[in-house]
Write an enzyme that holds these catalytic residues in place. Structure first.
Site, short mmCIF file in Angstrom:
data_model
loop_
_atom_site.label_atom_id
_atom_site.label_comp_id
_atom_site.label_asym_id
_atom_site.label_seq_id
_atom_site.Cartn_x
_atom_site.Cartn_y
_atom_site.Cartn_z
N THR A 6 0.37 5.62 -0.43
CA THR A 6 -0.46 6.82 -0.60
C THR A 6 -0.10 7.53 -1.89
OG1 THR A 6 -0.76 7.12 1.77
CG2 THR A 6 -1.02 9.07 0.39
N PRO A 60 0.83 -1.21 0.00
CA PRO A 60 0.00 0.00 0.00
C PRO A 60 0.86 1.26 0.00
CG PRO A 60 -0.01 -1.05 2.16
CD PRO A 60 0.69 -1.99 1.24
N TYR A 70 -0.59 4.85 12.38
CA TYR A 70 -2.03 5.12 12.30
C TYR A 70 -2.76 4.51 13.50
CZ TYR A 70 -0.73 7.22 7.98
OH TYR A 70 -0.14 8.05 7.07
N ALA A 122 -0.17 -0.35 11.31
CA ALA A 122 1.25 -0.03 11.23
C ALA A 122 1.46 1.47 11.01
CB ALA A 122 1.90 -0.82 10.09
#
Length: 387
Positions: free
Chosen positions: A28, A26, A184, A181
């Site tokens: 951003t 993942p 957050y 992780a």
């Protein structure tokens, strides 16, 4: 473990048969509208990368209460579901598999960047570090101190994760990854300096500190099935000022609670401060995805192969490599050079620096076309000289 390679297929239990052992991590990218709906170009981006064994999306906020930044995508409204349905349809049409990462920002966020315009809530009223933070208009503002979550807020956050997970399945995702992780919300409950609570979710014991993470995992597993749920953890990761003086006992206890629940996978980040893979792999009997590039150099093919050979991982996640190389598995297979990242457009709003990186096949056609053009020009020049 027997000798394996990144490019070999893998039968991963709940994940089914994967064409290779490379997971797109993942990342951003900020390609959403102001209300959190993914832009149409997002479908192109993920479909281009469908040759990954598994794609995990960028962090998606489960509700506006968990929105951590401007132009981050959400999975709360009908418009969000419709937008993500276009993404999952495109990935599946290209032969890929895709999980939605649910990322509640907790103390991350600023009223100017949030749909509701409210102050974020977190385990404790502890300011995020560093400051300032990005806000709309490509500006920066001082971070705001979050308010401490009440018990009702905590129960609401669990419900928000559950609702978003159900929305993810409705949008066609193959499963969901909970982001526990990288600073957050779930990580904030686990870490020393972001959780100063003195109640059953705080410092009373390790069991208290892991309580929120366990409750979220179990609630989402009950809602969509454990076989469609993964969890990402980054023990000891210092990003955004997080501090965990002795992460081992906390994460061992967390895995002891969750091992055997039938989750699709554990996505675990290693770091120099705490050898999480070596310590925790023996405690996890399901599929384990390893990430070793966080806060360091991008992971190479050789590093991934070494992880698989060591038995510390079943799959390896790659982040930056997939940003600028949509067909990263094919490039590894061919031993081809990798494209660098267009840093100037990493968080831009359109296709530039997002979907305009060439595949290996496109690159070969471009080289062939350039060679043909040079040959034609040379032939024309020679013809002109002979006449």
């Amino acid at each position: 473990m027997t000798n394996t390679t990144l490019l070999a297929p893998y039968s991963a239990g709940p994940l089914g048969l994967l064409p290779n052992r490379m997971v797109m991590a993942p990342m951003t990218r900020l390609r959403a509208t102001a209300d959190g709906t993914p832009l149409p170009v997002v479908a192109d981006y993920y479909a281009q990368r469908a040759s990954a064994g598994l794609i995990v999306t960028e962090g998606i906020w489960p509700s506006s209460r968990g929105q951590s930044g401007w132009r981050y995508p959400g999975l709360e409204t009908a418009a969000h579901i419709e937008g993500w349905q276009r993404v999952t349809d495109a990935v599946h049409a290209a032969g890929g598999r895709i999980y939605a990462q649910l990322m509640h920002g907790g103390r991350h966020g600023h009223p100017l960047s949030r749909v509701d315009g409210d102050v974020p809530a977190a385990p404790s009223a502890v300011l995020v570090d560093p400051s300032p933070v990005h806000v709309p208009g490509h500006r920066k503002a001082d971070a705001v101190t979050p308010r401490e979550m009440t018990r009702d807020d905590i129960r609401t956050a669990v419900r928000d994760f559950v609702a978003a997970a159900r929305n993810a399945i409705a949008a066609g995702f193959d499963g969901v990854e909970l982001h526990g992780a990288n600073s957050y919300l779930i990580h904030q409950f686990l870490a020393d300096n972001s959780n100063l609570r003195d109640d059953e979710y705080g410092r009373g014991s390790i069991a208290d500190r892991i309580r929120f993470a366990v409750e979220v995992v179990r609630a989402v597993a009950d809602a969509i099935g454990a076989a469609r749920l993964g969890l990402r953890l980054s023990p000891g990761n210092p990003q955004f000022g997080m501090a965990e003086a002795d992460p081992g006992p906390v994460y061992r206890a967390l895995l002891d609670e969750l091992d055997g629940t039938g989750l699709a996978y554990l996505h675990l980040t290693d770091n120099d401060r705490y050898p999480a893979l070596a310590d925790l792999r023996p405690r996890w009997h399901g599929v384990l995805i390893a990430n070793v590039g966080e806060n360091g150099d991008p992971t190479t093919r050789e590093a991934g192969e070494a992880l698989l050979a060591s038995g510390l991982a079943d799959l390896v996640s790659y982040g930056r490599g997939f940003i600028s190389n949509p067909d990263l598995p094919e490039r590894f297979a061919a031993g081809a050079a990798l494209w660098p990242i267009d840093e100037a457009h990493l968080y831009a709003e359109g296709a530039e620096g997002y979907t305009d990186y060439p595949s290996l096949a496109q690159e070969s056609r471009l080289v062939s076309a350039q060679a043909s053009a040079r040959t034609s020009a040379l032939t024309s020049a020679q013809t002109s000289m002979s006449t």
